[in-house]
Design an enzyme around this catalytic site. Structure first.
Site, mmCIF file in Angstrom:
data_model
loop_
_atom_site.group_PDB
_atom_site.id
_atom_site.type_symbol
_atom_site.label_atom_id
_atom_site.label_comp_id
_atom_site.label_asym_id
_atom_site.label_seq_id
_atom_site.Cartn_x
_atom_site.Cartn_y
_atom_site.Cartn_z
ATOM 1 C CB SER A 4 37.690 25.223 44.038
ATOM 2 O OG SER A 4 38.525 25.748 45.409
ATOM 3 C CG HIS A 26 41.194 28.342 44.353
ATOM 4 N ND1 HIS A 26 39.851 28.453 44.127
ATOM 5 C CD2 HIS A 26 42.038 29.012 44.294
ATOM 6 C CE1 HIS A 26 40.574 28.639 43.296
ATOM 7 N NE2 HIS A 26 41.456 30.130 43.257
ATOM 8 C CD GLU A 85 42.772 31.892 40.715
ATOM 9 O OE1 GLU A 85 42.358 32.210 42.344
ATOM 10 O OE2 GLU A 85 43.134 33.008 40.371
ATOM 11 C CG ASP A 92 49.386 43.495 43.185
ATOM 12 O OD1 ASP A 92 50.130 43.554 44.384
ATOM 13 O OD2 ASP A 92 49.641 42.156 42.432
ATOM 14 C CG PHE A 103 52.883 32.980 36.784
ATOM 15 C CD1 PHE A 103 52.879 34.480 35.838
ATOM 16 C CD2 PHE A 103 51.826 31.848 36.907
ATOM 17 C CE1 PHE A 103 51.776 34.535 34.992
ATOM 18 C CE2 PHE A 103 51.331 32.225 35.358
ATOM 19 C CZ PHE A 103 51.225 33.117 35.209
HETATM 20 C C1 LIG Z 1 44.010 33.260 45.857
HETATM 21 C C2 LIG Z 1 44.054 34.562 45.227
HETATM 22 C C3 LIG Z 1 43.879 35.497 44.374
HETATM 23 C C4 LIG Z 1 44.534 36.072 44.191
HETATM 24 N N1 LIG Z 1 42.887 36.813 42.903
HETATM 25 C C5 LIG Z 1 43.332 38.295 42.353
HETATM 26 C C6 LIG Z 1 42.534 38.495 41.157
HETATM 27 O O1 LIG Z 1 41.237 38.338 40.897
HETATM 28 N N2 LIG Z 1 43.214 39.711 40.853
HETATM 29 C C7 LIG Z 1 43.906 40.616 41.594
HETATM 30 O O2 LIG Z 1 44.071 41.355 41.162
HETATM 31 N N3 LIG Z 1 44.556 40.091 42.384
HETATM 32 C C8 LIG Z 1 44.077 38.896 42.980
HETATM 33 N N4 LIG Z 1 45.412 37.997 43.604
HETATM 34 C C9 LIG Z 1 46.802 38.825 44.349
HETATM 35 C C10 LIG Z 1 46.815 40.228 44.456
HETATM 36 O O3 LIG Z 1 45.557 40.624 45.169
HETATM 37 C C11 LIG Z 1 48.215 40.153 45.178
HETATM 38 O O4 LIG Z 1 48.544 39.463 45.969
HETATM 39 C C12 LIG Z 1 47.810 41.756 46.180
HETATM 40 O O5 LIG Z 1 49.037 41.884 45.955
HETATM 41 C C13 LIG Z 1 47.489 41.468 47.279
HETATM 42 O O6 LIG Z 1 46.329 41.258 47.944
HETATM 43 P P1 LIG Z 1 45.559 40.927 49.231
HETATM 44 O O7 LIG Z 1 44.466 40.773 49.185
HETATM 45 O O8 LIG Z 1 46.163 39.507 49.827
HETATM 46 O O9 LIG Z 1 45.978 42.615 50.115
HETATM 47 P P2 LIG Z 1 45.759 42.619 51.428
HETATM 48 O O10 LIG Z 1 45.826 41.840 52.305
HETATM 49 O O11 LIG Z 1 45.316 44.111 51.345
HETATM 50 O O12 LIG Z 1 48.042 43.157 51.820
HETATM 51 C C14 LIG Z 1 48.577 43.477 50.913
HETATM 52 C C15 LIG Z 1 49.708 43.917 51.809
HETATM 53 O O13 LIG Z 1 49.415 45.160 52.670
HETATM 54 C C16 LIG Z 1 49.827 44.380 53.898
HETATM 55 N N5 LIG Z 1 49.253 45.559 55.012
HETATM 56 C C17 LIG Z 1 47.860 44.690 55.210
HETATM 57 N N6 LIG Z 1 46.685 45.555 55.747
HETATM 58 C C18 LIG Z 1 47.366 45.852 56.716
HETATM 59 C C19 LIG Z 1 47.989 47.481 57.486
HETATM 60 N N7 LIG Z 1 46.700 47.331 58.048
HETATM 61 N N8 LIG Z 1 48.897 48.257 57.455
HETATM 62 C C20 LIG Z 1 50.167 47.666 57.014
HETATM 63 N N9 LIG Z 1 50.399 47.074 55.958
HETATM 64 C C21 LIG Z 1 48.845 45.864 55.337
HETATM 65 C C22 LIG Z 1 49.930 43.052 53.841
HETATM 66 O O14 LIG Z 1 50.956 42.446 55.168
HETATM 67 C C23 LIG Z 1 50.350 42.722 52.943
HETATM 68 O O15 LIG Z 1 51.576 42.474 52.433
HETATM 69 C C24 LIG Z 1 44.539 37.435 44.580
HETATM 70 C C25 LIG Z 1 45.456 36.059 44.800
HETATM 71 C C26 LIG Z 1 45.541 35.199 45.919
HETATM 72 C C27 LIG Z 1 46.485 34.721 47.042
#
Ligand SMILES: Cc1cc2nc3c(=O)[nH]c(=O)nc-3n(C[C@H](O)[C@H](O)[C@H](O)COP(=O)(O)OP(=O)(O)OC[C@H]3O[C@@H](n4cnc5c(N)ncnc54)[C@H](O)[C@@H]3O)c2cc1C
Length: 281
Positions: free
Chosen positions: A12, A262, A14, A105, A212
């Site tokens: 895929s 990806h 992005e 973020d 990045f």
């Molecule tokens: C494939 C991919 C696509 C992305 N696309 C986007 C996008 O479109 N837009 C964007 O803004 N960003 C995007 N990002 C970046 C992403 O939003 C950031 O990396 C963000 O900081 C974390 O998102 P996450 O969904 O992994 O968060 P989470 O899975 O919530 O994790 C974030 C942090 O919180 C911690 N955590 C999770 N659950 C708990 C809990 N219950 N208690 C304590 N700590 C916890 C984790 O260990 C981690 O350190 C993308 C990243 C990837 C890998």
């Protein structure tokens, strides 16, 4: 011969949503070029706090109107349940059944974190409100998320997303295949069986890549960094070396069981297509 159809795995590309009419036109060309490679889908990022919500949806609809499968990302930070539900409803009404669900973020200067803390809460919310109507991808971090208290806790947090209902994962980019294999092994030992597809960042401009990587915690191994720095402004050498490095990484990943790739295209077709073609996908 079209080998892609016989290949086991999900491949895929992005994009990010363009913000100018020229960017929209350019992305159409990029999409057409990459669609010729027959990827499983395109995905389109979503600005945290909903800053690109209209453009993300517009870009996904544009790709779908050209006849190609596309999945929007959705992030939950700085959002309310109502605003996320509304966005998901719009996705569903537009015929979208495939999402990448993220925390995002916090945009700088924004004080409120909103009603979701973690992506696992978003995944649980989507499953509660929309059942199995969406296929949900989540993010994974073979080199661990920069805010994680420990590698072990990050893995446990990844498992929360899977248990909340994620169907598959896409990783942050990395240049060290062992980090990926170790992560996948750890997940398997924890009983996680969903596909974890490596995210691949082609190497185009060193300054951009370094920026990045500093922001997202993806390591550029010293030997790669030194080599790229040494090329200074010699773009052709950076690209040729980058192509070698990334193709070798992809070959190693696929040869050892990665369930697809990806590509973070940054809306450019050329580098991702060159890797794809060299791999014979
Ligand atoms: C494939 C991919 C696509 C992305 N696309 C986007 C996008 O479109 N837009 C964007 O803004 N960003 C995007 N990002 C970046 C992403 O939003 C950031 O990396 C963000 O900081 C974390 O998102 P996450 O969904 O992994 O968060 P989470 O899975 O919530 O994790 C974030 C942090 O919180 C911690 N955590 C999770 N659950 C708990 C809990 N219950 N208690 C304590 N700590 C916890 C984790 O260990 C981690 O350190 C993308 C990243 C990837 C890998």
């Amino acid at each position: 011969m079209d080998t892609h159809k016989n290949l086991q795995g999900t491949f895929s590309f992005e994009f990010f949503p363009p913000n100018t009419p020229a960017g929209v036109e350019k992305l159409r060309l990029t999409t057409r070029h990459l669609a010729g490679l027959k990827p499983a889908f395109f995905s389109v990022t979503f600005g945290a706090g909903g800053s690109t919500r209209e453009r993300t949806l517009g870009t996904v609809l544009d790709i779908r109107a050209q006849g190609y499968p596309a999945a929007p990302h959705i992030s939950c930070i700085a959002s309310t349940r109502d605003s996320v539900r509304e966005m998901l409803d719009r996705y569903r009404q537009s015929g979208i059944r495939h999402l990448v669900a993220l925390r995002g973020d916090l945009p700088s200067g924004l004080a409120t974190a909103g009603e979701f803390r973690y992506a696992s809460e978003l995944v649980a919310f989507i499953r509660k409100e929309f059942g199995q109507q969406f296929r949900i991808e989540v993010a994974a971090y073979p080199e661990y998320h920069p805010q994680a208290r420990s590698a072990q806790e990050d893995l446990a947090n990844f498992r929360r997303k899977v248990e909340a209902g994620a169907d598959s994962a896409i990783t942050q980019y990395f240049y060290n295949a062992d980090a990926y294999f170790h992560f996948v092994d750890q997940c398997a030992a924890m009983g996680i069986t969903i596909p974890i597809v490596p995210g691949i960042m082609p190497i185009g401009r060193f300054s951009q890549l370094a920026r990045f990587s500093d922001a997202c915690g993806a390591e550029i191994p010293r030997w790669i960094r030194k080599k790229l720095e040494g090329y200074v402004d010699d773009t052709a050498s950076i690209r040729a070396f980058g192509l070698d490095v990334v193709c070798r990484l992809c070959e190693k990943l696929l040869a050892n069981g990665a369930p697809g790739l990806h590509f973070y295209t940054l809306n450019q077709a050329e580098l991702s297509a060159a890797i794809w073609q060299r791999l014979g996908l």
